[in-house]
Design a protein around this motif. Structure first.
Motif, PDB file in Angstrom:
ATOM      1  N   GLY A  61       0.826  -1.203   0.000  1.00  0.00           N
ATOM      2  CA  GLY A  61       0.000   0.000   0.000  1.00  0.00           C
ATOM      3  C   GLY A  61       0.852   1.240   0.000  1.00  0.00           C
ATOM      4  O   GLY A  61       2.084   1.171  -0.015  1.00  0.00           O
ATOM      5  N   VAL A  62       0.192   2.369   0.009  1.00  0.00           N
ATOM      6  CA  VAL A  62       0.903   3.645   0.033  1.00  0.00           C
ATOM      7  C   VAL A  62       0.955   4.143   1.475  1.00  0.00           C
ATOM      8  O   VAL A  62      -0.065   4.142   2.165  1.00  0.00           O
ATOM      9  CB  VAL A  62       0.207   4.686  -0.866  1.00  0.00           C
ATOM     10  N   TYR A  63       2.134   4.534   1.891  1.00  0.00           N
ATOM     11  CA  TYR A  63       2.350   4.940   3.277  1.00  0.00           C
ATOM     12  C   TYR A  63       2.823   6.378   3.372  1.00  0.00           C
ATOM     13  O   TYR A  63       3.375   6.931   2.425  1.00  0.00           O
ATOM     14  CB  TYR A  63       3.416   4.053   3.931  1.00  0.00           C
ATOM     15  N   ARG A  64       2.643   6.946   4.533  1.00  0.00           N
ATOM     16  CA  ARG A  64       3.272   8.214   4.889  1.00  0.00           C
ATOM     17  C   ARG A  64       3.660   8.115   6.365  1.00  0.00           C
ATOM     18  O   ARG A  64       3.255   7.182   7.060  1.00  0.00           O
ATOM     19  CB  ARG A  64       2.315   9.383   4.686  1.00  0.00           C
ATOM     20  N   SER A  65       4.442   9.080   6.817  1.00  0.00           N
ATOM     21  CA  SER A  65       4.793   9.119   8.229  1.00  0.00           C
ATOM     22  C   SER A  65       3.778  10.014   8.941  1.00  0.00           C
ATOM     23  O   SER A  65       3.343  11.020   8.399  1.00  0.00           O
ATOM     24  CB  SER A  65       6.211   9.686   8.352  1.00  0.00           C
ATOM     25  N   ILE A  66       3.386   9.621  10.148  1.00  0.00           N
ATOM     26  CA  ILE A  66       2.380  10.422  10.860  1.00  0.00           C
ATOM     27  C   ILE A  66       2.710  10.489  12.354  1.00  0.00           C
ATOM     28  O   ILE A  66       3.202   9.530  12.926  1.00  0.00           O
ATOM     29  CB  ILE A  66       0.956   9.830  10.652  1.00  0.00           C
ATOM     30  N   MET A  67       2.469  11.651  12.931  1.00  0.00           N
ATOM     31  CA  MET A  67       2.611  11.814  14.379  1.00  0.00           C
ATOM     32  C   MET A  67       1.218  11.819  15.017  1.00  0.00           C
ATOM     33  O   MET A  67       0.229  12.159  14.367  1.00  0.00           O
ATOM     34  CB  MET A  67       3.319  13.124  14.690  1.00  0.00           C
ATOM     35  N   GLY A  68       1.163  11.472  16.278  1.00  0.00           N
ATOM     36  CA  GLY A  68      -0.126  11.306  16.952  1.00  0.00           C
ATOM     37  C   GLY A  68      -1.016  12.537  16.909  1.00  0.00           C
ATOM     38  O   GLY A  68      -2.189  12.454  16.540  1.00  0.00           O
ATOM     39  N   ASN A  69      -0.477  13.690  17.279  1.00  0.00           N
ATOM     40  CA  ASN A  69      -1.315  14.891  17.311  1.00  0.00           C
ATOM     41  C   ASN A  69      -1.789  15.292  15.916  1.00  0.00           C
ATOM     42  O   ASN A  69      -2.898  15.793  15.743  1.00  0.00           O
ATOM     43  CB  ASN A  69      -0.563  16.058  17.953  1.00  0.00           C
ATOM     44  N   GLN A  70      -0.916  15.048  14.944  1.00  0.00           N
ATOM     45  CA  GLN A  70      -1.274  15.324  13.548  1.00  0.00           C
ATOM     46  C   GLN A  70      -2.438  14.405  13.153  1.00  0.00           C
ATOM     47  O   GLN A  70      -3.400  14.847  12.521  1.00  0.00           O
ATOM     48  CB  GLN A  70      -0.029  14.988  12.726  1.00  0.00           C
TER      49      GLN A  70
END
Lengths: 344, 618
Positions: B233-242
């Motif tokens: 799949g397609v991924y990105r990086s993510i932070m919790g608050n975001q």
């Protein structure tokens, strides 16, 4: 400003009454304020369903239950904050805050000043009775010094707020004072406050006949009213007295009382100008304790009015501006972000 | 020169330096670079309490831990393989978390007399010069000198040049781990686009760091970590608050309710405000109120007006909002209260993590005031959990508390983000007018879910008054009737309990359906519990893991699950909160594992605890 009323209002005061039994103490000044509000509402030309009355806690805050509009009896001191959120979310609504001296100047003082500085187009009706009524008789932030109450058996040592000076200090764009015992003037002030685009702060002297009876008697009783009060009218000199024979003139920045029968002319008097911020500051300071020798009369009416951008409008414009430049948000684009990678 | 290339499976790097050294930026750049290669990762930023504590001191140390692996990872790692220490204080504070034999990359300029003194090293002792680091592999680089040298043709002042030190270090690490630098160069362009000197000096420092690794003969090995086997799949990086911010926007879009955030800045929740305030193109209204109370009450006002009302905060702010939460519960209007927990009580440990407020979320209001509680377990899970919290709020006409914490709020992980079209719809409707036979609105008339209608101002014929006073059933009029009060208290409780019919049953995250130990978790302990139970399952133990998203009400089958195991262990970063509720509700003799040190529980600690419970086997 009765000439502002609409020609054929479809609704009457009765349409604004609810089926709830009004439960203020017999003789309370709140009855008059409720009656004048119900009388004025049909003339404002606002559909009933677009009117919302938000209150906090206290005797005055029962008000929404007796008005057949939308209403919320919220928590102590926070009506102004609830109203701010509602107005930001729904700028098209006509939002009114009904509050008391404890509610808006003590526990909710912070929200009051911030609503004023943000200039939400909200009408604040401050019922000032200089006492805590619902909790049965403690002094309030507007009670005079040395007041003996249940919580101050040896006299209050608190210095009272001057509500209008406070409001002006918070950059209120409309400030006015009226009283429960002068229905016509009260109606006029409500109409003015509604007409004002921006936050309006109307202080209403209200008698609590149980815990602070007669607090404003000197301003409301026929015998003393002419000498103790001065009713402000735009463009007119500051004249008072039973024979309208006294006036106020400015000696530099200092207001002084002059006798028109004794050499002074009306031409020398202070001409009221609601648009003059500096004069408004002096007017709010005509706040002497009427028990003091040589005190000034207490002004009633619109002290100050100015136009300033309203928070809810600027908030909406900012959003419209962003959408105009960037287009409507795209959820897929948001979730995808700028950097992605693919796992096969 | 012959260079070795070594393939590693799992690496934990800690970037540590003075809070002015740009370690968070260095760490997040390396993180993005790693993520783009399809390597799995987890991060843990470790902020100092002060914004700029005196330079060089121990309290001024800022750290960023990154774990990356060709296997799936669920925690940022218990101990580090590499410690980047920009000064003596950074070394001193972080050496404890470095594995024996681990690598230290030290900026020698940060170990001068002044820095050593500020880090409280004894007079005349320099850890880089004595033998105290013999158990580690120490690489000494004079980053300051090399950066200044690389930037000598720039007209910038020395101070500005020194600010690029972190780019030199980043460049060096990119060389060491065989990376390209395009993403960081692009990042610098976006950040300093119009400031040529600063942009070019940063790029130059980055390249100088890379070239330093490439040309200096002391470095003989470069490392590669390969792609992880993750779901395609397609991924990105993510932070919790975001993820919380995105979840709220998504819920607003899918429900058709305009989003109104009333909030007051507080660590570690403020980033949700920052993020949402950037997305006005979705019609988002963000209102930075004068205090925590105005924050929630303004959101109540907006919700009363038919918006999706949200407030975000942390523990102390929760305490201030308690009375208003009670109001929202009495009004029975939808409202979302996001608590990004931090160490408590009082001001506590603002920058450290703790599962501090579950009991507060459950019980922290006057009177009988039940409110649903939903919790997120990882940075990306914040998206789904907050989306669910909104669904419950608007479909059940109730304030809902969403719990996250500093650990997942600031932590990052890869996220296989959903397509907007695949998100479950959130259907919500306002009451449009009086029903047939109705002469006046009955604001507390309930449907089969015990939910009352949402009648918003502006709707002709539905004018009504609501408030915080006890109200008569159905009419909503003020009522002091004793029987009515009891009825209403029980009804409000039943309404929240009934939500259990509208949430999924609890699933086991891993392990057998019956067995010796169930490890029951909620929130940010997810990664540690998952990793620890996986280790023991691999050894053949009947240890299972269940992780709660719905903390109030609990999923209907939770009791059955709890009773299918000989023992229940509840690890929490607090003094035992979920355990009290579980014991109360299910009369289960659950055991706790509690750590209250402002940092996450590690896998190693949990494995030890589980071994002890399993009877000391192995």
């Amino acid at each position: 400003m009765a000439n502002d009323t609409l020609t054929q209002p479809a609704l009457t005061a009765k349409d604004f009454a609810t089926d709830q039994e009004v439960r203020w103490c017999p003789g309370c000044g709140d009855y008059s304020i409720l009656a004048q509000t119900q009388k004025v509402m049909p003339s404002l030309g606002i559909p009933k369903e677009n009117i919302v009355i938000i209150s906090g806690i206290g005797c005055s805050s029962r008000f929404p239950y007796y008005m057949n509009t939308y209403g919320m009896h919220s928590i102590h001191g926070r009506a102004t904050a609830v109203a701010s959120g509602l107005k930001a979310a729904r700028p098209e609504l006509s939002v009114w805050v009904v509050t008391g001296d404890g509610d808006s100047l003590s526990i909710g003082g912070n929200h009051t000043i911030h609503l004023l500085r943000r200039n939400f187009d909200i009408n604040i009706m401050l019922f000032n009775n200089q006492i805590y009524g619902l909790t049965k008789g403690q002094y309030s932030p507007t009670s005079e010094e040395q007041k003996v109450t249940k919580s101050t058996p040896f006299g209050s040592i608190d210095h009272p707020f001057n509500p209008l000076a406070l409001a002006l200090g918070a950059d209120a764009s409309f400030i006015a004072r009226t009283m429960d015992r002068d229905p016509k003037h009260l109606q006029e002030m409500l109409i003015r406050s509604n007409k004002h685009k921006g936050a309006s702060f109307t202080e209403i002297y209200q008698n609590c006949n149980i815990f602070n009876d007669g607090a404003f008697e000197i301003f409301t009783e026929k015998s003393s009213k002419p000498l103790e009060t001065i009713f402000l009218e735009q463009g007119k000199p500051l004249v008072f007295g039973a024979q309208q024979n006294k006036g106020i003139k400015l000696d530099g920045f200092k207001p002084v009382v002059v006798d028109l029968d004794n050499g002074s002319s009306k031409d020398d008097l202070w001409i009221h100008d609601e648009r003059d911020f500096y004069k408004a500051q002096i007017l709010t300071r005509l706040f002497d304790n009427p028990a003091n020798e040589g005190h000034m009369p207490r002004p009633f009416g619109v002290f100050y009015e100015t136009e300033r951008a309203c928070y809810e409008d600027v908030m909406r414009l900012q959003i419209e501006d962003v959408i105009a430049t960037k287009g409507n948000g795209n959820l897929d684009k948001l979730l995808r972000g700028n950097e992605t990678w693919t796992i096969q | 020169m012959v260079r070795k290339e070594e393939i590693l499976q799992d690496v934990v790097i800690k970037f540590a330096g003075d809070s002015g050294d740009g370690m968070q930026l260095t760490g997040s750049q390396f993180t993005n670079n790693t993520a783009m290669l399809g390597i799995d990762l987890a991060t843990f930023p470790d902020f100092p309490a002060e914004i700029r504590a005196p330079q060089g001191t121990l309290p001024g140390v800022s750290g960023f831990q990154l774990r990356f692996s060709s296997d799936r990872v669920f925690t940022p790692g218990d101990a580090c393989d590499i410690l980047v220490a920009m000064n003596a204080a950074a070394l001193k504070t972080n050496l404890i978390s470095l594995k024996k034999g681990g690598k230290i990359i030290a900026n020698t300029d940060g170990f001068d007399g002044k820095n050593l003194r500020l880090a409280n090293y004894p007079e005349g002792e320099n850890p880089l010069e004595n033998n105290s680091l013999d158990n580690y592999e120490v690489t000494k680089i004079d980053v300051t000198k090399l950066t200044r040298e690389a930037l000598k043709e720039f007209t910038l002042g020395t101070k500005e040049k020194d600010r690029a030190k972190n780019m030199f270090v980043l460049g060096f690490l990119y060389w060491m781990y065989n990376r390209g630098m395009e993403n960081t160069i692009q990042f610098l362009r976006d950040k300093f686009g119009k400031k040529d000197e600063i942009l070019n000096s940063n790029i130059k420092a980055l390249q100088a760091g890379y070239n330093y690794g490439d040309t200096t003969e002391t470095f003989t090995t470069r490392y590669t970590v390969e792609k992880a086997k993750m779901q395609p799949g397609v991924y990105r990086s993510i932070m919790g608050n975001q993820a919380v911010a995105y979840g709220l926007i998504a819920a607003s879009q899918k429900s058709g309710l305009p989003l109104f955030l009333g909030t007051y800045p507080i660590t570690p929740a403020s980033d949700i405000l920052h993020e949402l305030s950037r997305h006005k193109s979705f019609g988002v209204k963000t209102f930075q109120a004068e205090d925590e109370i105005a924050a929630i009450t303004s959101a109540i006002g907006a919700a009363y007006g038919g918006n999706l009302g949200v407030t975000t905060t942390s523990g102390p702010g929760m305490a201030l909002k308690a009375e208003a939460m009670g109001l929202a519960m009495m009004l029975e209007i939808p409202l979302l209260i996001c608590n990004i927990q931090r160490g408590g009580p009082s001001t506590g440990l603002p920058t450290k993590t703790e599962q501090s407020d579950l009991l507060q979320a459950y019980y922290g209001r006057n009177g009988e005031c039940p409110m649903p509680v939903v919790s997120a377990s990882t940075p990306s899970d914040c998206f789904e959990a907050v989306y669910e919290a909104v669904r419950i709020a608007v479909q059940h006409m109730t304030p809902v508390i969403f719990l996250s914490d500093g650990y997942i709020a600031n932590g990052a992980e890869p996220w296989k983000f959903p397509a907007a079209a695949d998100l479950a719809p959130i259907s919500v409707s306002f009451k449009k007018g009086l029903d047939e036979g109705e002469t006046v609105l009955k604001p507390y008339q309930r449907d089969e879910k015990l939910v009352r209608p949402w009648a918003i101002p502006g709707t002709p014929g539905l004018e009504h008054r609501i408030g915080g006073l006890e109200k008569q059933d159905i009419t909503g009029n003020v009522s002091y009737d004793p029987a009515n009060h009891e009825h209403m208290v029980k009804t409000r409780q039943a309404k929240v309990d009934k939500i259990a019919d509208y949430i999924p049953e609890q699933k086991l995250d891993s392990g057998p359906a019956k067995g010796k130990i169930l490890v029951l978790g909620w929130g940010s302990t997810y990664g540690a519990i998952k990793s620890a139970t996986a280790a023991l399952q691999a050894e053949g133990y009947a240890v299972s893991h269940a992780h709660l998203r719905y903390v109030r009400p609990f999923p209907k089958n939770l009791g059955t699950i709890l009773k299918s195991f000989d023992h229940v262990l509840i690890p929490e970063i607090n003094n035992g909160q979920l355990i009290k509720i579980i014991r109360d509700v299910y009369l289960v003799d659950a055991k706790g594992y509690n750590k209250i040190m402002g940092v996450p529980i590690t896998k190693t600690e949990l494995v030890l605890k589980l071994r002890e419970m399993l009877g000391g086997a192995n």
